[in-house]
Enzyme design. Structure first.
Site, mmCIF file in Angstrom:
data_model
loop_
_atom_site.group_PDB
_atom_site.id
_atom_site.type_symbol
_atom_site.label_atom_id
_atom_site.label_comp_id
_atom_site.label_asym_id
_atom_site.label_seq_id
_atom_site.Cartn_x
_atom_site.Cartn_y
_atom_site.Cartn_z
ATOM 1 N N GLY A 227 0.801 -1.218 0.000
ATOM 2 C CA GLY A 227 0.000 0.000 0.000
ATOM 3 C C GLY A 227 0.829 1.261 0.000
ATOM 4 O O GLY A 227 0.286 2.370 0.086
ATOM 5 N N GLY A 271 5.893 -2.905 -4.798
ATOM 6 C CA GLY A 271 6.301 -2.919 -6.193
ATOM 7 C C GLY A 271 6.577 -1.517 -6.677
ATOM 8 O O GLY A 271 7.714 -1.091 -6.844
ATOM 9 N N ARG A 272 5.494 -0.749 -6.870
ATOM 10 C CA ARG A 272 5.621 0.586 -7.457
ATOM 11 C C ARG A 272 6.512 1.512 -6.636
ATOM 12 O O ARG A 272 7.298 2.281 -7.195
ATOM 13 C CB ARG A 272 4.230 1.200 -7.607
ATOM 14 C CG ARG A 272 4.204 2.468 -8.429
ATOM 15 C CD ARG A 272 2.850 3.119 -8.455
ATOM 16 N NE ARG A 272 1.756 2.187 -8.228
ATOM 17 C CZ ARG A 272 0.481 2.550 -8.231
ATOM 18 N NH1 ARG A 272 0.169 3.807 -8.433
ATOM 19 N NH2 ARG A 272 -0.470 1.677 -8.005
ATOM 20 N N CYS A 346 -3.833 1.304 -34.188
ATOM 21 C CA CYS A 346 -5.113 1.374 -34.894
ATOM 22 C C CYS A 346 -6.247 0.877 -33.998
ATOM 23 O O CYS A 346 -6.909 -0.125 -34.290
ATOM 24 C CB CYS A 346 -5.039 0.551 -36.171
ATOM 25 S SG CYS A 346 -3.864 1.200 -37.375
ATOM 26 N N TYR A 375 5.494 -1.004 -13.994
ATOM 27 C CA TYR A 375 4.436 -1.425 -14.899
ATOM 28 C C TYR A 375 4.562 -0.759 -16.263
ATOM 29 O O TYR A 375 3.626 -0.156 -16.774
ATOM 30 C CB TYR A 375 3.063 -1.174 -14.265
ATOM 31 C CG TYR A 375 2.937 -1.867 -12.930
ATOM 32 C CD1 TYR A 375 2.865 -3.255 -12.873
ATOM 33 C CD2 TYR A 375 2.956 -1.155 -11.736
ATOM 34 C CE1 TYR A 375 2.798 -3.912 -11.655
ATOM 35 C CE2 TYR A 375 2.892 -1.810 -10.510
ATOM 36 C CZ TYR A 375 2.814 -3.191 -10.477
ATOM 37 O OH TYR A 375 2.751 -3.838 -9.271
#
Length: 427
Positions: A227, A271-272, A346, A375
């Site tokens: 968190g 992680g982040r 596209c 990510y």
């Protein structure tokens, strides 16, 4: 010409630049924010680049372990120097082959999401004459923080519903090849502030203590989740949690006083926070067009380059970092552009941000998307439309130490029965 512009000219765009010194700083800051006996799991999925993982693995005597959920992540973590015996293997869909290979590599700790998941782990362990230490992932019915991304308290493929634990625990205790070592919680992601983070940790510790008291849940090891906040693809600074250690120690004293005797070991995961502010994404303006009163800035980077939740519309919008006072002034006083940042693919879903404040731009200009170290390429639609992956450059002390690109190739696949590939269709 800025340093980033120089790198864009040298290696082309789209281009990720990761600063290894910033990875090391985030690792140090988070370890120092946690009580001394805590373990820290690094979520490999956030950025599996081998050089980034090597910094996170450390070697300075401080405990940082790998949290993995695939054999690819296992291989990357081993290459970076993480110890297999210290890894935590997670995920709701562990296959028999994955479990067999992970156990053979030395992994012994698994987070399990259900009774059947535990039985699968046990069967693989028995087949290898091993014993797996398992953490029961708990889907708690209660929560504390209300302004973050919730990861618990609702129907989910993740975790055993806390209210059913008393019913299923006797069955779990008897699974051959396994030992229930403790519990794994992951209640939220990206807490809005330190008070929310601490409140969630306190709630998690209270739930763990209650489950132990009411149902006899064995608790030798408790992972209380993460968190930790970090800006994602927008300007901003990664917070440093200067009071977290003391506040966590107080919460532990109140719920698990025996933690100071080493009878229960605790861990967090991230992680982040560990890698997010280490990276920037450099992308070049390919075209600028108007459509029915709206401006679209078309970039050479899209959701195939930076798809990680932004391409799914979950973390819009990204923002650019001005590279000088003139650009900063244009964004601040509104004399630049307000436009949608879109990629070259596209599909109408190739949107990185809508109504983004930008400096005055021309075709060929390079934009810098900050805090993009987590990510990135491996969380994107890399193979969509056959475009090459972005280059990834790593710097340390301002000097380039690595420049690589992920390459895709098609290879022959043998049948599972070991015979030669059969004709009549693609292998």
């Amino acid at each position: 010409m800025t340093r980033y512009t120089e790198l864009a000219e040298r290696y082309g765009t789209p281009l990720y630049v990761y600063d290894l010194d910033r990875v090391a700083a985030a690792r140090r800051d988070l370890l120092e924010a946690l009580p001394e006996p805590f373990s820290l799991f690094s979520a490999v999925k956030a950025n599996p680049h081998p050089e980034v993982l090597r910094v996170l693995a450390g070697g300075d005597g401080r405990v940082c372990r790998a949290e993995i959920s695939s054999l690819g992540e296992l291989a990357a973590a081993l290459e970076a120097g993480f110890d297999a015996a210290g890894m935590l293997y997670t995920g709701p869909g562990k296959t028999g082959g994955e479990l067999r290979d992970a156990l053979a590599a030395g992994v012994r700790t698994f987070s399990v999401e259900s009774a059947s998941d535990l039985e699968h782990v046990g069967a693989a362990a028995v087949a290898q004459g091993a014993r797996a230490q398992c953490l029961l992932r708990i889907n708690s019915a209660s929560a504390s923080a209300t302004t973050s991304i919730r990861m618990t308290g609702r129907p989910s493929q993740f975790g055993i519903d806390a209210e059913t634990l008393g019913e299923v625990l006797p069955r779990l205790r008897e699974v051959p090849g396994t030992s229930i070592a403790g519990a794994h919680f992951f209640p939220l992601s990206n807490a809005s502030d330190e008070d929310s983070l601490v409140g969630e940790f306190r709630n998690t510790l209270a739930v763990a203590a209650e489950l132990e008291r009411e149902h006899g849940l064995p608790l030798r090891f408790v992972d209380i989740g993460g968190g930790f906040a970090a800006p994602y693809a927008v300007p901003g600074e990664r917070p440093v949690y200067e009071k977290l250690r003391g506040r966590l120690e107080d919460a532990l004293d109140a719920t698990f006083p025996r933690w100071r005797l080493g009878e229960v070991h605790f861990a967090c995961e991230s992680g982040r926070y560990l890698v997010g502010d280490s990276g920037v994404l450099l992308t070049r303006v390919v075209n600028i067009k108007e459509s029915r009163g709206r401006t679209f800035v078309i970039l050479d980077a899209g959701i195939n380059t930076f798809g990680g939740m932004s391409g799914l519309g979950r973390l819009l919008p990204v923002a650019v970092r001005p590279e000088g006072p003139e650009q900063a002034a244009q964004i601040a006083d509104g004399t630049g552009l307000s436009a949608s940042l879109v990629g070259p693919l596209c599909t109408p879903g190739d949107v990185l941000g809508r109504q983004v404040d930008l400096p005055d731009l021309r075709v060929g200009d390079v934009l810098t998307i900050p805090n993009a170290g987590a990510y990135g390429p491996t969380a994107s639609l890399l193979m969509f439309l056959g475009r090459p992956a972005p280059a990834e450059v790593l710097v340390r002390g301002g000097e380039v130490v690595s420049a690589t690109r992920i390459e895709h190739r098609r290879s022959e696949v043998a049948p599972l029965d070991g015979g030669a590939p059969r004709g009549g269709g693609p292998a």
